[in-house]
Motif scaffolding. Structure first.
Motif: not given
Ligand code: NAD
Length: 492
Positions: A17, A21, A86, A120-121, A124-125, A151
């Motif tokens: 996401d 976005r 990946h 990513m979540a 995983f960092f 976070p």
């Molecule tokens: P999301 O769940 O939409 O996307 C996660 C991504 O990680 C996807 O591309 C998924 O395929 C990939 N993924 C998950 N597990 C995996 C694995 N084992 N191996 C490889 N790829 C894997 O999450 P998001 O909303 O895009 O958020 C991503 C990061 O950004 C998070 O740390 C979140 O806290 C931060 N964040 C997001 C937003 C937002 O508006 N979405 C805002 C601020 C911070």
């Protein structure tokens, strides 16, 4: 000044996401403005088995409605994107990534530069960072930078563990921790307001400031983020990062220069002067709340999808923070944030003390108000300075008059979005608008104490959706003879 930046950018979480976005639109605007041009490639990684063609269609779709997103330029931009399926836990996949990065570096003459973006979540960092090091993805010939999303941990211990793990592969001066508030125009303008105006500079301290207030109000509820939000709550989601960063910018001493080191040193001095709380003080000075509502759009928080029926997650926080820094001792920083509040708006108000000697008292003005300066951070961007002056008429009555400035909607639409600012900074190697470890350390330690106080108490006040939070939030300020400063109108 436009200077093209050469880089191979790897996005972990390229199907997510945030990437769709925020990151792809921001990268496109950098491309439009020539910061990314010929010498760059983007590798998107995620688990799904996509082709490059499919990925490029995803990129094109994410740009719909973006300024300048006409077919030719979108196509040319998307041609720089490559997809690599990946699994973050599989070492072989990093070897594939290393080879692809080297190929693309050759193809686009990217100068050996590598920008790794963790979208990513957070669990995983650490594992990604350690594989980047062990599978030798770091480039020997150019820069290596890591951009990491929030976070950053969920308390001090987890933040430290994460920091240690990314430090195994990257030095502090290679780490760009995102707090997207620092990419916002009005946050970046705080230094200009404070240090560029002799009218404010000498009075921006405890001698003249009565209190400072920061409100980050959201109109939306938890939406689809319950999975994350249930583990965070408003305190961790907004106070530890955005609100603390705003406090740092409002209170920091004038840095010696605008270098990242000087700005961070000034901010650090403030965040390390957060007045420590005992658990009892934390309970007294912080209020939490959970929204309740009875419409399909505004249900009780505990009825939202993915939220536990007995959830003790706060959707609102208000607090009174003090600093031990000598410029600010005794000045309360009142902060609050919440979901389903009256309207979306972030406002910072500095309330100045009234003039000590009031010569207007004998003519019927016993109580002169202090001046106040409000900085509207979003969605409106601008300022309001409230001054005392004579009301029209024969009698000498002093009233309050607002001096208002707002950037126009058109100006705002044409200014860079936060992620555009921040990615450009990361490409240019400018760490000013990213958070440093010492700032996180100080803010987590402070916030952990509040969490500790709350975890010891089952009490969870509620507030009506569409309100400004529970009454306890007003009571908190009333106890000190204060009340919330808040502009509820969208266009003042
Ligand atoms: P999301 O769940 O939409 O996307 C996660 C991504 O990680 C996807 O591309 C998924 O395929 C990939 N993924 C998950 N597990 C995996 C694995 N084992 N191996 C490889 N790829 C894997 O999450 P998001 O909303 O895009 O958020 C991503 C990061 O950004 C998070 O740390 C979140 O806290 C931060 N964040 C997001 C937003 C937002 O508006 N979405 C805002 C601020 C911070």
């Amino acid at each position: 000044m436009t200077q093209e930046q050469a880089s191979v950018i790897t996005i972990f979480g390229g199907s997510g996401d945030l990437a769709r976005r925020k990151l792809y639109p921001a990268l496109f605007q950098l491309y439009r403005h020539g910061i990314l041009h010929d010498h760059f490639a983007v590798i998107g990684t995620a688990r799904r088995p996509w082709t490059n063609e499919y990925y490029r269609d995803v990129i094109a779709t994410s740009l719909e409605g973006e300024a300048g997103a006409v077919s030719d330029s979108v196509h040319a931009f998307a041609s720089h994107f490559y997809y690599q399926s990946h699994d973050v836990t599989d070492a072989d996949h990093y070897v594939t990534l290393r080879k692809l990065s080297a190929q693309l570096d050759d193809k686009y003459s990217a100068g050996g530069n590598r920008l790794f973006y963790m979208a990513m979540a957070p669990q995983f960092f650490g594992i990604i960072a350690s594989h980047i090091r062990s599978e030798q993805l770091l480039s020997a010939s150019g820069y290596n930078r890591l951009v990491i999303e929030k976070p950053f941990g969920h308390d001090f211990d987890s933040a430290k563990e994460l920091n240690d793990s990314i430090n195994s592969a990257f030095d502090e001066d290679q780490i760009y921790r995102i707090d997207h508030y620092l990419g916002k125009e009005m946050v970046q303008s705080l230094m200009a307001i404070r240090f560029g105006n002799p009218v404010f500079k000498p009075i921006w301290n405890r001698d003249y400031v009565d209190n400072v207030q920061i409100t980050l109000a959201e109109a939306v509820g938890v939406e689809e983020r319950a999975g994350y939000y249930e583990t965070a709550g408003a305190l961790r989601d907004m106070v530890q990062n955005h609100i603390m960063q705003l406090i740092a910018y409002v209170a920091m001493p004038e840095p010696e220069s605008l270098t990242p080191a000087a700005v961070h040193q000034a901010k650090r001095s403030i965040l390390e002067s957060l007045k420590p709380l005992t658990t009892a003080q934390a309970a007294d000075n912080f209020v939490r709340g959970q929204y309740v509502g009875d419409t399909p759009d505004q249900r009780d928080y505990v009825q939202e999808d993915g939220v536990a029926a007995d959830s003790k997650t706060e959707t609102f926080v208000a607090g009174r923070i003090e600093l031990t820094d000598s410029a600010w001792t005794g000045v309360p920083f009142y902060v609050r944030t919440g979901k389903h509040m009256t309207r979306k708006s972030t406002q910072i108000t500095v309330n100045f003390k009234p003039t000590e000697h009031n010569i207007f008292a004998p003519v019927g003005c016993p109580d002169l108000s202090g001046n106040s300066l409000t900085i509207f951070v979003e969605p409106e961007e601008g300022y309001r300075l409230v001054v005392n002056s004579k009301q029209l008429g024969q009698d000498y009555h002093v009233g309050q008059f607002p001096l208002n400035f707002r950037h126009t909607a058109n100006e705002i639409a044409n200014a860079p979005e936060a992620y555009e600012h921040l990615i450009q900074d990361a490409l240019a190697g400018n760490q000013t608008n990213f958070t440093r470890w010492h700032e996180l350390k100080a803010t987590w330690q402070y916030v952990d104490k509040i969490r500790e106080a709350w975890d010891a108490s089952p009490d969870m006040p509620t507030y009506e959706s569409g309100s400004m939070g529970p009454s306890a939030s007003d009571d908190l300020l009333a106890k000190y003879g204060d009340s919330w400063s808040w502009d509820g109108s969208a266009n003042d």
